[in-house]
Design an enzyme around this catalytic site. Structure first.
Site, short mmCIF file in Angstrom:
data_model
loop_
_atom_site.label_atom_id
_atom_site.label_comp_id
_atom_site.label_asym_id
_atom_site.label_seq_id
_atom_site.Cartn_x
_atom_site.Cartn_y
_atom_site.Cartn_z
N ASP A 1 -41.74 -47.93 11.69
CA ASP A 1 -42.53 -46.78 12.22
C ASP A 1 -43.88 -46.44 11.87
O ASP A 1 -44.50 -45.44 12.28
CB ASP A 1 -41.38 -45.49 12.11
CG ASP A 1 -41.24 -45.17 10.87
OD1 ASP A 1 -41.88 -45.56 9.85
OD2 ASP A 1 -40.55 -44.15 10.58
N SER A 2 -44.40 -47.26 10.78
CA SER A 2 -45.81 -47.18 10.57
C SER A 2 -46.43 -47.57 11.68
O SER A 2 -47.79 -47.34 11.79
CB SER A 2 -46.04 -48.13 9.41
OG SER A 2 -45.61 -49.43 9.64
N LYS B 1 -33.72 -50.17 10.19
CA LYS B 1 -33.82 -49.70 8.87
C LYS B 1 -33.75 -48.46 9.15
O LYS B 1 -34.12 -47.76 10.14
CB LYS B 1 -35.30 -50.12 8.65
CG LYS B 1 -35.48 -49.40 6.87
CD LYS B 1 -36.88 -50.17 6.42
CE LYS B 1 -38.07 -49.71 6.98
NZ LYS B 1 -38.29 -48.20 6.76
N GLU C 1 -34.23 -44.41 6.56
CA GLU C 1 -34.70 -43.85 5.51
C GLU C 1 -33.49 -42.95 4.85
O GLU C 1 -32.88 -42.16 5.24
CB GLU C 1 -36.06 -43.09 5.52
CG GLU C 1 -37.23 -43.98 5.95
CD GLU C 1 -38.51 -42.92 6.03
OE1 GLU C 1 -38.41 -41.84 5.75
OE2 GLU C 1 -39.59 -43.59 6.46
N GLU D 1 -40.06 -47.97 -2.00
CA GLU D 1 -41.43 -47.53 -1.90
C GLU D 1 -41.94 -46.92 -2.86
O GLU D 1 -41.50 -45.70 -3.23
CB GLU D 1 -41.65 -47.09 -0.47
CG GLU D 1 -43.12 -46.77 -0.13
CD GLU D 1 -43.45 -46.45 1.43
OE1 GLU D 1 -42.67 -46.76 2.18
OE2 GLU D 1 -44.48 -46.08 1.65
O1 KIV Z 1 -42.53 -48.39 8.61
C1 KIV Z 1 -42.87 -49.23 7.81
O2 KIV Z 1 -43.80 -50.04 7.95
C2 KIV Z 1 -42.07 -49.23 6.40
C3 KIV Z 1 -42.50 -50.10 5.30
C4 KIV Z 1 -43.72 -49.67 4.70
C5 KIV Z 1 -41.66 -50.51 4.55
O3 KIV Z 1 -41.26 -48.72 6.30
#
Ligand code: KIV
Length: 294
Positions: free
Chosen positions: A74-75, A143, A145, A211
């Site tokens: 989500d980056s 993924k 958090e 992280e």
């Molecule tokens: O959203 C993302 O790109 C991430 C990575 C930095 C692990 O969570």
């Protein structure tokens, strides 16, 4: 034969010499990497790379380069969609970007990020959201958090057949309460990180992103867990390393965090190419005869 033994016998990387030492990185395998391959790599002490991607073409470059795991992070919020943070990213956006990355790859395990607001309500909401990423986008894992706070969500997804990569330490979706600070410093915070790591493993996650945590603590977590640790700003001892692709290739503007290594300067390359094109157009030298049809 157990699934793990089968994974040993048929590494997704194929049968080349490289794979005697590293089955995950570098091969031109004919099947997708799975979470069983990740477990095998942990057993064999193999390190592996992970990169983010948000579109089919970039993902295809990384897939061809042998990157075994591609994260549709989500980056994308900051690095692709122009938001200030990851917080505004929606599940519709993540589904669209993840589907493009799956279409652009043939070998990599594609992990789709569950965005803020798509799993915090509880396990059932998490399952509904993850199901969209699996069914509509075709990702091989999701993924999310959180450590102890997300263990019920992880349990239900794993029970339902969806592999989960957890993410602890700095969790950018909590930027409004946590900021972008190193996590796990001091005895109490370190103990919490260890509890979070144990909680996601016990819940069934196949890997966990660490992280922005002190290198020594990340090394301790990596020794403690049977599942793979994926570091970003977490020192050299984690099982895998991840970087955001626009940071790694120098496309992101502005100051980079200390943990980013830039392997190219795409911002400069692209800017110079755009200027050269503009000068050719305004100077009348493009298109030339060889670019013209008659
Ligand atoms: O959203 C993302 O790109 C991430 C990575 C930095 C692990 O969570």
């Amino acid at each position: 034969m157990t699934q793990l033994q089968a994974a040993h016998q048929t590494p997704a990387g194929g049968t080349g010499a490289t794979h005697a030492t590293n089955a995950l990185y570098g091969g031109k395998g004919t099947r997708r990497i799975t979470v069983r391959d990740i477990a095998t790599a942990k057993e064999r002490g193999e390190k592996w790379p992970m990169l983010t991607a948000y579109d089919a073409m970039t993902a295809s470059v990384f897939d061809e380069a042998g990157i075994p795991v591609i994260l549709v992070g989500d980056s994308a919020g900051n690095c692709h969609l122009g938001y200030e943070s990851t917080v505004p990213v929606t599940l519709d956006e993540m589904t669209m970007l993840s589907a493009a990355v799956v279409r652009g790859t043939g070998r990599a395990l594609v992990v789709g990020d569950l965005p803020f607001g798509s799993y915090q309500e509880g396990p059932v909401q998490a399952l509904r959201s993850a199901t969209r990423l699996v069914k509509e986008a075709g990702v091989g894992a999701v993924k999310l958090e959180g450590g102890e706070r997300s263990h019920r969500q992880i349990e239900l997804l794993v029970e339902s057949g969806i592999p989960v990569m957890a993410h602890i330490g700095l969790t950018p979706q909590s930027v409004n309460s946590m900021g972008y600070r190193v996590q796990g410093r001091g005895e109490e915070a370190a103990q919490q990180l260890l509890r979070d790591a144990k909680a996601v493993q016990d819940a069934g996650a196949f890997a966990v992103v660490l992280e922005l945590v002190p290198a020594e603590l990340a090394a301790e977590v990596t020794r403690m867990l049977q599942i793979a640790t994926v570091g970003i700003g977490a020192g050299p001892e984690t099982d895998a390393q991840v970087l955001v692709w626009t940071d790694m290739l120098g496309l992101t503007g502005g100051r980079m965090p200390k943990f980013v290594k830039q392997y190219a300067n795409l911002r400069e390359v692209m800017g110079n190419a755009a200027k050269a094109f503009a000068e050719d157009v305004t100077g009348g030298t493009f298109p030339a005869e060889e670019h013209s049809v008659h």
